[in-house]
Design an enzyme around this catalytic site. Structure first.
Site, PDB file in Angstrom:
ATOM      1  N   LYS A  20       0.840  -1.206   0.000  1.00 45.22           N
ATOM      2  CA  LYS A  20       0.000   0.000   0.000  1.00 45.22           C
ATOM      3  C   LYS A  20       0.879   1.263   0.000  1.00 45.22           C
ATOM      4  O   LYS A  20       0.656   2.171  -0.787  1.00 45.22           O
ATOM      5  CB  LYS A  20      -0.907  -0.043   1.243  1.00 45.22           C
ATOM      6  CG  LYS A  20      -1.847   1.132   1.397  1.00 45.22           C
ATOM      7  CD  LYS A  20      -3.053   0.791   2.240  1.00 45.22           C
ATOM      8  CE  LYS A  20      -2.787   0.820   3.738  1.00 45.22           C
ATOM      9  NZ  LYS A  20      -2.600   2.169   4.288  1.00 45.22           N
ATOM     10  N   SER A  21       1.871   1.296   0.865  1.00 42.34           N
ATOM     11  CA  SER A  21       2.715   2.499   0.960  1.00 42.34           C
ATOM     12  C   SER A  21       3.463   2.746  -0.342  1.00 42.34           C
ATOM     13  O   SER A  21       3.569   3.889  -0.810  1.00 42.34           O
ATOM     14  CB  SER A  21       3.737   2.331   2.094  1.00 42.34           C
ATOM     15  OG  SER A  21       3.083   2.249   3.325  1.00 42.34           O
ATOM     16  N   ARG A  25       2.975   5.973  -3.220  1.00 36.90           N
ATOM     17  CA  ARG A  25       4.121   6.808  -3.613  1.00 36.90           C
ATOM     18  C   ARG A  25       4.410   6.691  -5.109  1.00 36.90           C
ATOM     19  O   ARG A  25       4.759   7.677  -5.759  1.00 36.90           O
ATOM     20  CB  ARG A  25       5.345   6.426  -2.775  1.00 36.90           C
ATOM     21  CG  ARG A  25       5.202   6.926  -1.323  1.00 36.90           C
ATOM     22  CD  ARG A  25       6.050   6.123  -0.372  1.00 36.90           C
ATOM     23  NE  ARG A  25       6.055   6.663   0.988  1.00 36.90           N
ATOM     24  CZ  ARG A  25       5.122   6.425   1.908  1.00 36.90           C
ATOM     25  NH1 ARG A  25       4.069   5.671   1.620  1.00 36.90           N
ATOM     26  NH2 ARG A  25       5.229   6.942   3.119  1.00 36.90           N
ATOM     27  N   GLN A 162       4.301   9.302   7.227  1.00 34.90           N
ATOM     28  CA  GLN A 162       3.377  10.187   6.510  1.00 34.90           C
ATOM     29  C   GLN A 162       3.805  11.639   6.677  1.00 34.90           C
ATOM     30  O   GLN A 162       3.842  12.406   5.718  1.00 34.90           O
ATOM     31  CB  GLN A 162       1.952   9.981   7.024  1.00 34.90           C
ATOM     32  CG  GLN A 162       1.411   8.600   6.684  1.00 34.90           C
ATOM     33  CD  GLN A 162       0.014   8.351   7.218  1.00 34.90           C
ATOM     34  OE1 GLN A 162      -0.541   9.163   7.946  1.00 34.90           O
ATOM     35  NE2 GLN A 162      -0.553   7.208   6.865  1.00 34.90           N
ATOM     36  N   ASP A 305       1.556  -1.038  11.904  1.00 31.57           N
ATOM     37  CA  ASP A 305       0.264  -1.539  11.435  1.00 31.57           C
ATOM     38  C   ASP A 305       0.014  -2.989  11.844  1.00 31.57           C
ATOM     39  O   ASP A 305      -1.108  -3.494  11.705  1.00 31.57           O
ATOM     40  CB  ASP A 305       0.172  -1.403   9.907  1.00 31.57           C
ATOM     41  CG  ASP A 305       0.140   0.057   9.480  1.00 31.57           C
ATOM     42  OD1 ASP A 305      -0.300   0.902  10.279  1.00 31.57           O
ATOM     43  OD2 ASP A 305       0.578   0.346   8.356  1.00 31.57           O
ATOM     44  N   LYS A 332      -5.306   5.919  14.651  1.00 23.05           N
ATOM     45  CA  LYS A 332      -5.348   5.220  13.362  1.00 23.05           C
ATOM     46  C   LYS A 332      -6.801   5.182  12.871  1.00 23.05           C
ATOM     47  O   LYS A 332      -7.637   5.923  13.364  1.00 23.05           O
ATOM     48  CB  LYS A 332      -4.747   3.818  13.508  1.00 23.05           C
ATOM     49  CG  LYS A 332      -3.248   3.832  13.811  1.00 23.05           C
ATOM     50  CD  LYS A 332      -2.456   4.352  12.624  1.00 23.05           C
ATOM     51  CE  LYS A 332      -0.975   4.396  12.916  1.00 23.05           C
ATOM     52  NZ  LYS A 332      -0.219   5.047  11.845  1.00 23.05           N
ATOM     53  N   ARG A 336      -6.990   1.976  17.900  1.00 19.91           N
ATOM     54  CA  ARG A 336      -6.603   0.557  17.856  1.00 19.91           C
ATOM     55  C   ARG A 336      -6.157  -0.004  19.201  1.00 19.91           C
ATOM     56  O   ARG A 336      -6.028  -1.220  19.329  1.00 19.91           O
ATOM     57  CB  ARG A 336      -5.514   0.329  16.789  1.00 19.91           C
ATOM     58  CG  ARG A 336      -6.075   0.389  15.392  1.00 19.91           C
ATOM     59  CD  ARG A 336      -5.065  -0.024  14.337  1.00 19.91           C
ATOM     60  NE  ARG A 336      -5.662   0.146  13.015  1.00 19.91           N
ATOM     61  CZ  ARG A 336      -4.977   0.333  11.893  1.00 19.91           C
ATOM     62  NH1 ARG A 336      -3.652   0.380  11.931  1.00 19.91           N
ATOM     63  NH2 ARG A 336      -5.600   0.463  10.738  1.00 19.91           N
ATOM     64  N   ARG A 378      -7.670  -3.310   9.547  1.00 21.88           N
ATOM     65  CA  ARG A 378      -6.696  -4.145  10.268  1.00 21.88           C
ATOM     66  C   ARG A 378      -7.348  -4.872  11.451  1.00 21.88           C
ATOM     67  O   ARG A 378      -6.939  -5.960  11.824  1.00 21.88           O
ATOM     68  CB  ARG A 378      -5.494  -3.316  10.724  1.00 21.88           C
ATOM     69  CG  ARG A 378      -4.840  -2.569   9.564  1.00 21.88           C
ATOM     70  CD  ARG A 378      -3.359  -2.796   9.443  1.00 21.88           C
ATOM     71  NE  ARG A 378      -2.848  -2.056   8.305  1.00 21.88           N
ATOM     72  CZ  ARG A 378      -2.613  -2.575   7.095  1.00 21.88           C
ATOM     73  NH1 ARG A 378      -2.807  -3.845   6.864  1.00 21.88           N
ATOM     74  NH2 ARG A 378      -2.164  -1.814   6.108  1.00 21.88           N
TER      75      ARG A 378
HETATM   76  C1  S3P Z   1       2.176   4.862   6.247  1.00 18.08           C
HETATM   77  C2  S3P Z   1       2.691   5.244   7.457  1.00 18.08           C
HETATM   78  C3  S3P Z   1       2.139   4.806   8.745  1.00 18.08           C
HETATM   79  C4  S3P Z   1       1.207   3.604   8.581  1.00 18.08           C
HETATM   80  C5  S3P Z   1       0.268   3.765   7.426  1.00 18.08           C
HETATM   81  C6  S3P Z   1       1.036   3.940   6.130  1.00 18.08           C
HETATM   82  C7  S3P Z   1       2.790   5.391   5.012  1.00 18.08           C
HETATM   83  O1  S3P Z   1       1.413   5.876   9.319  1.00 18.08           O
HETATM   84  O2  S3P Z   1       0.478   3.413   9.765  1.00 18.08           O
HETATM   85  O3  S3P Z   1      -0.578   2.633   7.298  1.00 18.08           O
HETATM   86  O4  S3P Z   1       2.529   4.839   3.909  1.00 18.08           O
HETATM   87  O5  S3P Z   1       3.569   6.349   5.104  1.00 18.08           O
HETATM   88  P1  S3P Z   1       2.120   6.983  10.244  1.00 18.08           P
HETATM   89  O6  S3P Z   1       3.040   7.770   9.386  1.00 18.08           O
HETATM   90  O7  S3P Z   1       0.992   7.837  10.758  1.00 18.08           O
HETATM   91  O8  S3P Z   1       2.805   6.239  11.332  1.00 18.08           O
END
Ligand code: S3P
Length: 418
Positions: A20-21, A25, A162, A305, A332, A336, A378
């Site tokens: 996903k991340s 990007r 993030q 996560d 979140k 959570r 999740r």
């Molecule tokens: C993510 C960063 C994390 C994670 C999220 C995805 C990202 O959040 O929990 O699911 O893709 O940069 P945080 O930056 O708030 O920790």
């Protein structure tokens, strides 16, 4: 409601969806780059679809063909746009920094859950770069107005990829140099991808330095998401043997393997490769007797996560586990800490909430029961693992939320939709 039957054994080989991340990007950065790129094995979960929708609204071309995306960057973005970020924290936070760097005006908003999550954490550091970002009482909608950005030194109080990424993306358009330092290193996909796109970026420990840059598009083969593989890895440890193929094992994401080491879980990494600047491996996990663990603040970013799932595994481990330094979990998609503790208790486990984590007293067997997902993907997926591993199984409310990060989760699990 989704009914989940308990199972004696759980075994198999699994191809999991794209990370996903990395998908977020790959779409966002290529939309801001010169040229056309192809992104393969992209995750088409609802969160990444939100990013595609926003980049199109800004004027980029994003063609979707299954899990292959073609992204055409635009030199000048549309101004005065409304960007619907859905449920996605990564979309709204990264895009706030991205848009601030483009000298355009935009409103960024999302669903009820996203509207309850904190946004000052991006607005405040971006203000240090002279960005004009307004939140709505610290929340979405977030409004970005054009301003000339100036490089700055930013020290983050929380480790958040993030927030770090929002500052880096704004820093790419700022005059001078931007330095961003976080207390513990969080996932570094932004830094890696930007380096591959020719950005002027350097990393030194927990500090990232970035200067004004023009990006060149880059093709990305997205590895499978370790955060999605985690559910199948846990089932291997609890109930048999699983092999998860081609999983991203970037060291900023593999905290779950550290947790496995402490729990005593038997696993091995096979077929290690590097693809598009990200490490991948097949992860083989076998059933083990697990013992209690301790996780603290330094451990959290690399498994943030996976904490609900790790807490669940602790509920099946021998002894008293303690997870602290995880107060980020409170903000979140659901709170959570609360929703995980409730999940564990509802299936017969013993879990005490702490302000920043949990104390979990392990039991060899948990009875099962009904779990509320709170529309948090999740929590729903962790509940499915817990119920499969339980004595009698049970039900999960509002299971459709899994589509946020793992649209075919129940099919992969071999569970009939109820
Ligand atoms: C993510 C960063 C994390 C994670 C999220 C995805 C990202 O959040 O929990 O699911 O893709 O940069 P945080 O930056 O708030 O920790």
């Amino acid at each position: 409601m989704q009914k989940i039957e308990a199972r004696e054994r759980f075994e198999g080989e699994f191809e999991l969806p794209g990370d996903k991340s990395v998908t977020h990007r790959a779409v966002m950065l290529n939309a801001g780059a010169e040229g056309e790129s192809v992104v393969t094995n992209a995750l088409m979960g609802e969160d990444c679809v939100s990013t595609c929708r926003c980049m199109r609204a800004l004027g980029a071309k994003v063609d979707i063909d299954g899990t292959t995306l073609r992204v055409q960057g635009v030199p000048r973005f549309r101004s005065g746009v409304e960007l619907d970020c859905g449920n996605s924290g990564t979309t709204i936070r990264l895009l706030t920094g991205f848009v601030a760097g483009k000298g355009i005006e935009a409103k960024l908003y999302g669903d009820e859950s996203l509207s309850s999550r904190p946004m000052r954490r991006v607005a405040d550091p971006l203000a240090l770069l002279n960005a004009n970002v307004k939140t709505t009482d610290g929340h979405a909608p977030v409004y970005v107005f054009p301003n000339r950005l100036q490089g700055a030194e930013v020290n983050l109080k929380i480790a958040s990829a993030q927030v770090k990424s929002a500052v880096i993306l704004a820093g790419l358009s700022a005059d001078g140099e931007t330095l961003v330092t976080e207390p513990v290193k969080s996932r570094d996909h932004t830094e890696r991808m930007l380096a591959a796109m020719g950005a002027d970026i350097a990393v030194d420990g927990n500090t990232v330095r970035v200067k004004k840059s023009t990006l060149k598009s880059v093709d990305v083969r997205v590895p499978s998401d370790i955060s999605s593989a985690a559910y199948f890895m846990a089932l291997g440890a609890l109930k048999g043997k699983t092999l998860c193929k081609n999983v991203g094992v970037n060291p900023t994401r593999t905290g779950i393997l550290t947790a496995f080491d402490r729990l005593g879980v038997k696993y091995s990494l096979l077929n290690k490769q590097v693809s598009g600047g990200e490490e991948t491996a097949d992860i083989l996990v076998e059933k083990t007797c697990m013992h209690a663990i301790t996780l603290t603040e330094e451990d959290v970013p690399s498994l943030v996560d996976e904490i609900p799932l790790i807490a669940l595994m602790c509920a099946f481990a021998e002894g008293e586990s303690r997870i602290t330094g995880a107060k980020e979990l409170r903000v979140k998609e659901s709170d959570r800490i609360k929703t995980t503790a409730e999940l564990i208790r509802n299936i017969g486990g013993d879990c005490e909430e702490l302000p920043d984590g949990f104390i979990i007293r392990g039991k060899k067997k948990l009875a099962g029961g009904d779990v509320e997902s709170y529309l948090d993907h999740r929590i729903a997926m962790t509940a499915a693992v817990g119920l499969i591993a339980s004595e009698k199984g049970g039900n999960i409310s509002r299971p459709e939320c899994c589509a946020i990060s793992f649209p075919d989760f129940f099919d992969k699990l071999g569970v009939k939709k109820s």
